[in-house]
Design an enzyme around this catalytic site. Structure first.
Site, PDB file in Angstrom:
ATOM      1  N   LYS A 127     -50.848 -70.015  98.035  1.00  0.00           N
ATOM      2  CA  LYS A 127     -50.289 -68.674  97.791  1.00  0.00           C
ATOM      3  C   LYS A 127     -50.722 -68.259  96.384  1.00  0.00           C
ATOM      4  O   LYS A 127     -50.116 -68.643  95.400  1.00  0.00           O
ATOM      5  CB  LYS A 127     -48.760 -68.744  97.875  1.00  0.00           C
ATOM      6  CG  LYS A 127     -48.075 -67.475  98.364  1.00  0.00           C
ATOM      7  CD  LYS A 127     -48.344 -66.241  97.539  1.00  0.00           C
ATOM      8  CE  LYS A 127     -47.410 -66.083  96.363  1.00  0.00           C
ATOM      9  NZ  LYS A 127     -47.864 -65.047  95.422  1.00  0.00           N
ATOM     10  N   GLY A 153     -46.766 -71.816  87.051  1.00  0.00           N
ATOM     11  CA  GLY A 153     -46.235 -70.486  86.774  1.00  0.00           C
ATOM     12  C   GLY A 153     -45.114 -70.571  85.759  1.00  0.00           C
ATOM     13  O   GLY A 153     -45.107 -71.455  84.896  1.00  0.00           O
ATOM     14  N   THR A 193     -39.347 -68.955  87.845  1.00  0.00           N
ATOM     15  CA  THR A 193     -39.798 -69.140  89.231  1.00  0.00           C
ATOM     16  C   THR A 193     -39.655 -70.603  89.638  1.00  0.00           C
ATOM     17  O   THR A 193     -39.268 -70.903  90.778  1.00  0.00           O
ATOM     18  CB  THR A 193     -41.263 -68.671  89.390  1.00  0.00           C
ATOM     19  OG1 THR A 193     -41.346 -67.323  88.949  1.00  0.00           O
ATOM     20  CG2 THR A 193     -41.721 -68.741  90.833  1.00  0.00           C
ATOM     21  N   ALA A 194     -39.951 -71.519  88.730  1.00  0.00           N
ATOM     22  CA  ALA A 194     -39.811 -72.948  89.047  1.00  0.00           C
ATOM     23  C   ALA A 194     -38.363 -73.267  89.436  1.00  0.00           C
ATOM     24  O   ALA A 194     -38.111 -74.072  90.344  1.00  0.00           O
ATOM     25  CB  ALA A 194     -40.235 -73.800  87.850  1.00  0.00           C
ATOM     26  N   GLU A 208     -46.141 -77.062  86.767  1.00  0.00           N
ATOM     27  CA  GLU A 208     -46.864 -76.834  85.496  1.00  0.00           C
ATOM     28  C   GLU A 208     -46.381 -75.495  84.981  1.00  0.00           C
ATOM     29  O   GLU A 208     -46.696 -74.457  85.573  1.00  0.00           O
ATOM     30  CB  GLU A 208     -48.377 -76.773  85.737  1.00  0.00           C
ATOM     31  CG  GLU A 208     -48.981 -78.006  86.357  1.00  0.00           C
ATOM     32  CD  GLU A 208     -49.035 -79.183  85.418  1.00  0.00           C
ATOM     33  OE1 GLU A 208     -48.755 -79.012  84.217  1.00  0.00           O
ATOM     34  OE2 GLU A 208     -49.343 -80.285  85.891  1.00  0.00           O
ATOM     35  N   CYS A 239     -51.509 -70.866  79.005  1.00  0.00           N
ATOM     36  CA  CYS A 239     -50.250 -71.606  78.883  1.00  0.00           C
ATOM     37  C   CYS A 239     -50.292 -72.608  77.737  1.00  0.00           C
ATOM     38  O   CYS A 239     -49.293 -72.881  77.090  1.00  0.00           O
ATOM     39  CB  CYS A 239     -49.945 -72.319  80.190  1.00  0.00           C
ATOM     40  SG  CYS A 239     -51.286 -73.396  80.724  1.00  0.00           S
ATOM     41  N   GLU A 242     -41.868 -67.742  75.177  1.00  0.00           N
ATOM     42  CA  GLU A 242     -43.281 -67.569  75.515  1.00  0.00           C
ATOM     43  C   GLU A 242     -43.598 -66.079  75.705  1.00  0.00           C
ATOM     44  O   GLU A 242     -42.984 -65.421  76.542  1.00  0.00           O
ATOM     45  CB  GLU A 242     -43.601 -68.318  76.807  1.00  0.00           C
ATOM     46  CG  GLU A 242     -45.065 -68.258  77.177  1.00  0.00           C
ATOM     47  CD  GLU A 242     -45.363 -68.928  78.513  1.00  0.00           C
ATOM     48  OE1 GLU A 242     -44.646 -68.672  79.488  1.00  0.00           O
ATOM     49  OE2 GLU A 242     -46.334 -69.705  78.578  1.00  0.00           O
TER      50      GLU A 242
HETATM   51  P1  NAD Z   1     -44.809 -66.477  87.948  1.00  0.00           P
HETATM   52  O1  NAD Z   1     -43.868 -67.615  87.930  1.00  0.00           O
HETATM   53  O2  NAD Z   1     -44.269 -65.102  87.854  1.00  0.00           O
HETATM   54  O3  NAD Z   1     -45.702 -66.493  89.263  1.00  0.00           O
HETATM   55  C1  NAD Z   1     -46.492 -67.613  89.633  1.00  0.00           C
HETATM   56  C2  NAD Z   1     -46.627 -67.648  91.138  1.00  0.00           C
HETATM   57  O4  NAD Z   1     -45.337 -67.850  91.707  1.00  0.00           O
HETATM   58  C3  NAD Z   1     -47.178 -66.368  91.765  1.00  0.00           C
HETATM   59  O5  NAD Z   1     -48.056 -66.725  92.806  1.00  0.00           O
HETATM   60  C4  NAD Z   1     -45.933 -65.714  92.314  1.00  0.00           C
HETATM   61  O6  NAD Z   1     -46.182 -64.868  93.415  1.00  0.00           O
HETATM   62  C5  NAD Z   1     -45.145 -66.921  92.759  1.00  0.00           C
HETATM   63  N1  NAD Z   1     -43.710 -66.695  92.932  1.00  0.00           N
HETATM   64  C6  NAD Z   1     -42.934 -65.756  92.349  1.00  0.00           C
HETATM   65  N2  NAD Z   1     -41.654 -65.886  92.779  1.00  0.00           N
HETATM   66  C7  NAD Z   1     -41.630 -66.916  93.646  1.00  0.00           C
HETATM   67  C8  NAD Z   1     -40.611 -67.537  94.409  1.00  0.00           C
HETATM   68  N3  NAD Z   1     -39.354 -67.126  94.373  1.00  0.00           N
HETATM   69  N4  NAD Z   1     -40.939 -68.587  95.181  1.00  0.00           N
HETATM   70  C9  NAD Z   1     -42.207 -69.039  95.231  1.00  0.00           C
HETATM   71  N5  NAD Z   1     -43.218 -68.482  94.533  1.00  0.00           N
HETATM   72  C10 NAD Z   1     -42.941 -67.433  93.747  1.00  0.00           C
HETATM   73  O7  NAD Z   1     -45.841 -66.759  86.777  1.00  0.00           O
HETATM   74  P2  NAD Z   1     -47.059 -65.851  86.318  1.00  0.00           P
HETATM   75  O8  NAD Z   1     -46.534 -64.680  85.566  1.00  0.00           O
HETATM   76  O9  NAD Z   1     -47.964 -65.601  87.474  1.00  0.00           O
HETATM   77  O10 NAD Z   1     -47.828 -66.838  85.354  1.00  0.00           O
HETATM   78  C11 NAD Z   1     -47.534 -66.947  83.999  1.00  0.00           C
HETATM   79  C12 NAD Z   1     -46.777 -68.214  83.729  1.00  0.00           C
HETATM   80  O11 NAD Z   1     -47.504 -69.328  84.226  1.00  0.00           O
HETATM   81  C13 NAD Z   1     -46.601 -68.465  82.253  1.00  0.00           C
HETATM   82  O12 NAD Z   1     -45.299 -68.926  82.002  1.00  0.00           O
HETATM   83  C14 NAD Z   1     -47.622 -69.551  81.966  1.00  0.00           C
HETATM   84  O13 NAD Z   1     -47.340 -70.334  80.848  1.00  0.00           O
HETATM   85  C15 NAD Z   1     -47.570 -70.332  83.216  1.00  0.00           C
HETATM   86  N6  NAD Z   1     -48.780 -71.140  83.369  1.00  0.00           N
HETATM   87  C16 NAD Z   1     -48.687 -72.504  83.241  1.00  0.00           C
HETATM   88  C17 NAD Z   1     -49.807 -73.288  83.335  1.00  0.00           C
HETATM   89  C18 NAD Z   1     -49.714 -74.787  83.198  1.00  0.00           C
HETATM   90  O14 NAD Z   1     -50.616 -75.467  83.651  1.00  0.00           O
HETATM   91  N7  NAD Z   1     -48.680 -75.336  82.602  1.00  0.00           N
HETATM   92  C19 NAD Z   1     -51.052 -72.699  83.570  1.00  0.00           C
HETATM   93  C20 NAD Z   1     -51.126 -71.319  83.691  1.00  0.00           C
HETATM   94  C21 NAD Z   1     -49.975 -70.542  83.594  1.00  0.00           C
END
Ligand code: NAD
Length: 489
Positions: free
Chosen positions: A180, A233, A237-238, A255, A288, A386
């Site tokens: 996804k 992400g 969301t996590a 992550e 990130c 962040e």
């Molecule tokens: P996000 O959490 O908003 O979205 C990430 C993904 O989760 C998207 O595909 C989104 O559609 C999905 N999502 C949203 N709600 C969900 C739910 N309820 N259930 C399941 N999936 C859902 O994050 P973002 O804005 O896309 O990305 C930015 C974040 O990602 C930042 O916090 C960044 O630090 C982090 N990030 C971390 C790493 C790492 O390796 N540690 C790498 C890149 C980005």
């Protein structure tokens, strides 16, 4: 057929489920951050499509799991070959979709995507050892067995590279996959589906569900037929995914975000430190791992700031398709406003703008000026939350203890960057920093054999090499009493 031509490349806006394109009743606009034009219409998946993808992956699992490792590896190498042949197409589509630099996609990111597949193909065949050991005449035999259907949920800042960190080990391990991608960057996942067909991957082994997390999230992560969830992400969301996965106790790998420190001691090579500090603006700050909190020791602080400002001011900001551009746009209007919200609140809180401090008024659009804050109040939002944009802070320190306390002063623990000329100091200070990855006198060097992930709220589990493999597998130990055979082996 929901087909689009994006930067000269044909891309489907539909899902990829069970070896065929699947449409949805609803669609959403895919907007390019370069000029905020709509470049494609993407199927907006819901519960039905999520469940169909899981069913397809479940049906394909026994066949894929039983495919000999050498054959799985051959198919992954074939995917890598096709990625390498299409680096330019993948690069321009990704740049159009998320605004990250074409230069980086061509030179580093897309070749790395191919490498992700090659690494795990080779790992499966050459590096995955099946240890055996004896306990008082009992033979212990460890095996890695594919766990089932892996749901992989990814962000928009490095869409294909982050997706393939998960897709490649999951497929190598013998899992089938439902990917996804983020709604802000859906296109390269769709191109990857085309590549898997051409490579000869059996139907249902790799599936893509497009859409919004709030529409498909629970349907994917709360499903009893899902054996693993790997998510990159944000922290909020996590938390939602962890709650949803709890229903079936589905193991999750997370992550997440960061607010990493970039620590410079008096004895560091200042040219190197400044050059790497300015790199923290890469990808318009949407990295990130970025060391966004510059912590600089008293003796070199002023000199560091002067050199940093000079260098940062020479960065070229503009169209990410221009190979001379250093900083492109941020991913969306919503995200730009979020970044500006952090900046305006920091100013209101009394932080001092050293450079930047607002959107790029001449370029307009989604371009934000590289920003540096000094004198932020300890514990204030700009030092602890962040931003995920081109916004850094600088603070000074006097002693090692002070540096460690400041560096560890957030809820995150993704990475740390340390510049010092003294190996003893590097060891002493490095040992005290809370971080999944620590770079000493360097930045962003990444080997897929190394573990990658975050401490505290920056993540759960690790990716890379054996850590990825273990995650996607049910690791089993078979303990056999060798003295009880009635038929001699
Ligand atoms: P996000 O959490 O908003 O979205 C990430 C993904 O989760 C998207 O595909 C989104 O559609 C999905 N999502 C949203 N709600 C969900 C739910 N309820 N259930 C399941 N999936 C859902 O994050 P973002 O804005 O896309 O990305 C930015 C974040 O990602 C930042 O916090 C960044 O630090 C982090 N990030 C971390 C790493 C790492 O390796 N540690 C790498 C890149 C980005």
């Amino acid at each position: 057929m929901n087909q689009h031509t994006v930067a000269g490349v044909e891309v489907s806006g539909d899902h990829w489920i069970g070896g065929r394109r699947v449409a949805s009743a609803e669609q959403f606009d895919d907007v390019s951050p370069i000029d905020e034009t709509v470049v494609a219409r993407i199927a907006r998946g819901g519960v039905e499509e999520a469940h169909a993808a899981i069913a397809a992956a479940k049906a394909a699992f026994p066949g894929w799991a039983a495919t000999p490792p050498a054959e799985r590896a051959r198919l992954l190498h074939r995917i890598a070959d096709l990625v390498e042949q299409r680096v330019e197409q993948l690069a321009i589509v990704e740049t159009t979709d998320n605004g990250a630099l074409l230069r980086s996609h061509l030179r580093g990111v897309m070749p790395r995507v191919a490498h992700n597949f090659r690494f795990f193909a080779d790992y499966l065949v050459h590096d995955l050892h099946h240890p055996e050991f004896d306990t008082r005449g009992h033979r212990n035999q460890v095996s890695w067995n594919p766990s089932g259907v892996a749901v992989l949920i990814t962000p928009w800042n490095a869409p294909l590279m982050l997706a393939t960190w998960k897709v490649a080990p999951a497929l190598a391990a013998g899992c089938t996959v439902v990917l996804k991608p983020a709604e802000w960057s859906p296109l390269t996942a769709s191109l990857l589906a085309d590549i898997t067909v051409e490579a000869g991957l059996p139907d249902g082994v790799f599936n893509v569900v497009q859409g919004f997390g709030e529409d498909v999230g629970d349907a994917l992560t709360g499903h009893p037929d899902v054996s693993r969830i790997s998510f990159t992400g944000s922290v909020p969301t996590a938390r939602l995914i962890a709650r949803s996965a709890a229903a079936n106790l589905t193991p999750c790998s997370f992550e997440l975000g960061g607010k990493s420190p970039f620590v410079v001691f008096d004895d560091a090579d200042l040219d190197e430190a400044v050059a790497h500090a300015v790199e923290q603006y890469d990808n318009a700050g949407q990295v990130c791992l970025a060391g966004v909190r510059l912590l600089v020791q008293d003796g070199v602080h002023d000199e560091f700031v002067a050199r940093f400002v000079e260098r940062a001011s020479s960065l070229r900001q503009g169209d990410p398709r221009d190979l001379a551009t250093d900083i492109g746009p941020n991913v969306s209007r919503e995200h730009l406003e979020r970044i500006d919200g952090f900046v305006q609140r920091a100013i209101a809180d009394g932080a001092r703008v050293v450079i930047g401090g607002g959107p790029h008024t001449e370029l307009g659009g989604l371009y934000y000026r590289p920003t540096l804050f000094a004198d932020a109040a300890p514990g204030s939002e700009i030092l602890t939350e962040e931003v995920f944009g081109p916004v850094l802070t600088i603070q000074r320190f006097a002693t090692e203890d002070e540096a460690v306390t400041m560096a560890n002063g957030t809820e995150f623990g993704l990475a740390g960057v340390l510049f010092t000329g003294d190996p003893d100091r590097a060891e002493r200070v490095g040992a005290q920093l809370v971080a999944g990855t620590l770079w000493v006198n360097c930045f962003f060097v990444r080997d897929l054999r190394a573990p990658f992930g975050g401490a505290r709220h920056s993540g759960v589990g690790r990716e890379g090499g054996t850590w990825s493999f273990d995650f996607y597998c049910d690791v089993k130990n078979t303990c056999t009493n060798q003295q009880r055979w009635t038929i001699q082996p």
